[in-house]
Design an enzyme around this catalytic site. Structure first.
Site, short mmCIF file in Angstrom:
data_model
loop_
_atom_site.label_atom_id
_atom_site.label_comp_id
_atom_site.label_asym_id
_atom_site.label_seq_id
_atom_site.Cartn_x
_atom_site.Cartn_y
_atom_site.Cartn_z
N LYS A 118 -52.09 49.98 -27.15
CA LYS A 118 -53.35 49.23 -27.03
C LYS A 118 -54.54 50.02 -27.56
O LYS A 118 -55.45 49.45 -28.15
CB LYS A 118 -53.62 48.85 -25.57
CG LYS A 118 -52.84 47.63 -25.10
CD LYS A 118 -53.52 47.04 -23.89
CE LYS A 118 -52.86 45.78 -23.41
NZ LYS A 118 -53.50 45.27 -22.18
N LYS A 201 -42.02 41.79 -29.02
CA LYS A 201 -41.94 40.97 -27.81
C LYS A 201 -42.93 39.80 -27.89
O LYS A 201 -43.96 39.91 -28.54
CB LYS A 201 -42.15 41.81 -26.55
CG LYS A 201 -43.55 42.24 -26.32
CD LYS A 201 -43.75 42.85 -24.93
CE LYS A 201 -45.22 43.22 -24.82
NZ LYS A 201 -45.66 43.77 -23.57
N LYS A 204 -49.17 37.52 -25.37
CA LYS A 204 -50.36 36.67 -25.47
C LYS A 204 -51.32 37.19 -26.53
O LYS A 204 -52.21 36.48 -26.96
CB LYS A 204 -51.05 36.49 -24.12
CG LYS A 204 -51.19 37.68 -23.23
CD LYS A 204 -51.72 37.24 -21.85
CE LYS A 204 -51.10 38.01 -20.73
NZ LYS A 204 -51.26 37.40 -19.42
P1 AMP Z 1 -48.90 40.44 -18.61
O1 AMP Z 1 -49.06 39.12 -19.20
O2 AMP Z 1 -48.87 41.54 -19.62
O3 AMP Z 1 -49.82 40.70 -17.46
O4 AMP Z 1 -47.43 40.45 -18.00
C1 AMP Z 1 -47.12 39.78 -16.80
C2 AMP Z 1 -45.64 39.85 -16.49
O5 AMP Z 1 -44.88 39.19 -17.50
C3 AMP Z 1 -45.08 41.28 -16.42
O6 AMP Z 1 -44.11 41.34 -15.41
C4 AMP Z 1 -44.45 41.46 -17.76
O7 AMP Z 1 -43.42 42.43 -17.74
C5 AMP Z 1 -43.89 40.07 -18.04
N1 AMP Z 1 -43.79 39.83 -19.48
C6 AMP Z 1 -44.80 39.80 -20.40
N2 AMP Z 1 -44.32 39.55 -21.63
C7 AMP Z 1 -42.97 39.42 -21.50
C8 AMP Z 1 -41.89 39.14 -22.42
N3 AMP Z 1 -42.12 38.95 -23.72
N4 AMP Z 1 -40.64 39.09 -21.91
C9 AMP Z 1 -40.38 39.26 -20.59
N5 AMP Z 1 -41.34 39.52 -19.68
C10 AMP Z 1 -42.63 39.60 -20.12
#
Ligand code: AMP
Ligand code: TRP
Length: 342
Positions: A118, A201, A204
């Site tokens: 990041k 991956k 968002k």
């Molecule tokens: P975040 O949106 O980064 O706050 O992520 C929230 C949750 O979603 C966390 O537990 C991440 O590990 C999971 N997560 C985010 N992106 C992915 C993805 N591409 N595959 C699986 N889990 C994800």
């Protein structure tokens, strides 16, 4: 020193920044509801203080926080059974994070791949909050003495750091106060990949909306994104080993398995020899069947903003019954003089 046994307690968080997507759902949200239904005390958090480690427009942040709360509930979390909170409404998270900033070492933070990704080449210009991000995450978890944290694969390193912080605190102060938390990274979709590039991956922050399925996408959009997903020209194999060299095919099979609550082997057995022209429409139908009711419920709940705000206020009140005593004990261990009744 005797080993303390900690009562099982689950904690997890998601950032209210940008849209919720299929990776969030399969890697996190869907599994939260499963933990709740096993009857373990669970706290789920919209981590707004983490979101502002990079710039957030204030109006967008407010909307995203409420939408995330709607997403939690629409995915099956019951605000009576689980505790749903907005991080900034439970001040003990940030207070414990300061203590942890004094426990964690600069070198630990510098090794975090999320920080490196990041902050990129422009680390001197990144916020101090972005650097300290994992310390606040450790505080989120440990202010509840949480023992289990369901997350996607990308959070593994942060959870190892959480254990390092707990261990160093316990060691430095000669106590057995914070548990060594277990990451729970399970299921067929702990790392959902981009629909445009099987080596990245689903995220968002990807500028291409076609790379992800958003939780609020309508049926046509979901079907179109799956139809256009990058694949290879081969039909589906009859064993999972052959997927190892085919990341895009593996990703679609994993998504199918996770959505259908099926082992990957079963999906392969059912679809062996099929071309993507056949498999993709089945996957699209499945995705729409699972996601459309969630999107509908989210949009209904977004029309009841006062109700969402009440849920979060009530959640914070229940959370503080846990966090306030743990912070008090932490301050005492550290040697901070408490206030007295005047
Ligand atoms: P975040 O949106 O980064 O706050 O992520 C929230 C949750 O979603 C966390 O537990 C991440 O590990 C999971 N997560 C985010 N992106 C992915 C993805 N591409 N595959 C699986 N889990 C994800
Ligand atoms: N860092 C997590 C993410 O980006 C969000 C998060 C913050 C979290 N605090 C947490 C996840 C505590 C689990 C437990 O996905």
């Amino acid at each position: 020193m005797t080993e303390t046994t900690f009562t099982p307690r689950v904690f997890s968080g998601i950032q209210p920044s940008g849209n919720l997507h299929l990776g969030n759902y399969l890697g996190a949200l869907k599994r939260f509801a499963a933990a709740q239904n096993e009857g373990i005390e669970s706290i789920y958090c919209m981590v707004d203080l983490h979101a502002i480690t990079v710039w957030q427009d204030p109006a967008d942040l407010r909307r995203a926080t409420r939408e995330l709360c709607a997403g939690f509930i629409a995915s099956g979390l019951d605000p009576e059974k689980s505790i749903l909170i907005n991080q900034s409404q439970v001040p003990e998270h940030a207070q414990l994070a300061w203590i942890f900033n004094c426990v964690a070492r600069m070198g630990w933070m510098q090794r975090m791949t999320q920080w490196k990704d990041k902050a990129g080449k422009n680390a001197q210009n990144a916020s101090l909050g972005l650097f300290a991000y994992p310390s606040l995450m450790a505080a989120d978890i440990l202010i509840y003495h949480a023992t289990h944290v369901p997350v996607g694969e990308d959070q593994k390193q942060h959870l190892e750091l959480t254990r390092d912080i707990a261990a160093k605190f316990n060691h430095d102060y000669g106590v057995d106060f914070f548990p060594l938390t277990e990451p729970v990274i399970e299921g067929a979709a702990t790392r959902v990949m981009s629909l445009r590039d099987g080596s990245k991956k689903m995220s968002k922050s990807d500028p291409s909306d076609a790379s992800r399925i958003n939780m609020t996408d309508d049926a046509d959009t979901i079907a179109k994104k799956i139809r256009k997903a990058k694949t290879d020209p081969e039909p589906l194999p009859d064993n999972t080993d052959e997927l190892d060299e085919r990341p895009e095919a593996r990703n679609l099979v994993n998504i199918y398995a996770a959505l259908a609550d099926m082992p990957v082997e079963q999906v392969i057995a059912d679809h062996a020899g099929q071309n993507f022209a056949t498999f993709k429409p089945s996957l699209a139908d499945l995705a729409v069947a699972k996601l459309a009711p969630i999107a509908e419920e989210m949009s209904r709940l977004m029309g009841e903003q006062d109700e969402i705000d009440r849920i979060l206020t009530r959640g914070a009140e229940r959370a503080r019954a846990i966090t306030a005593p743990i912070l008090r004990q932490t301050y005492d261990i550290v040697g901070l003089v408490p206030p007295v009744e005047l």
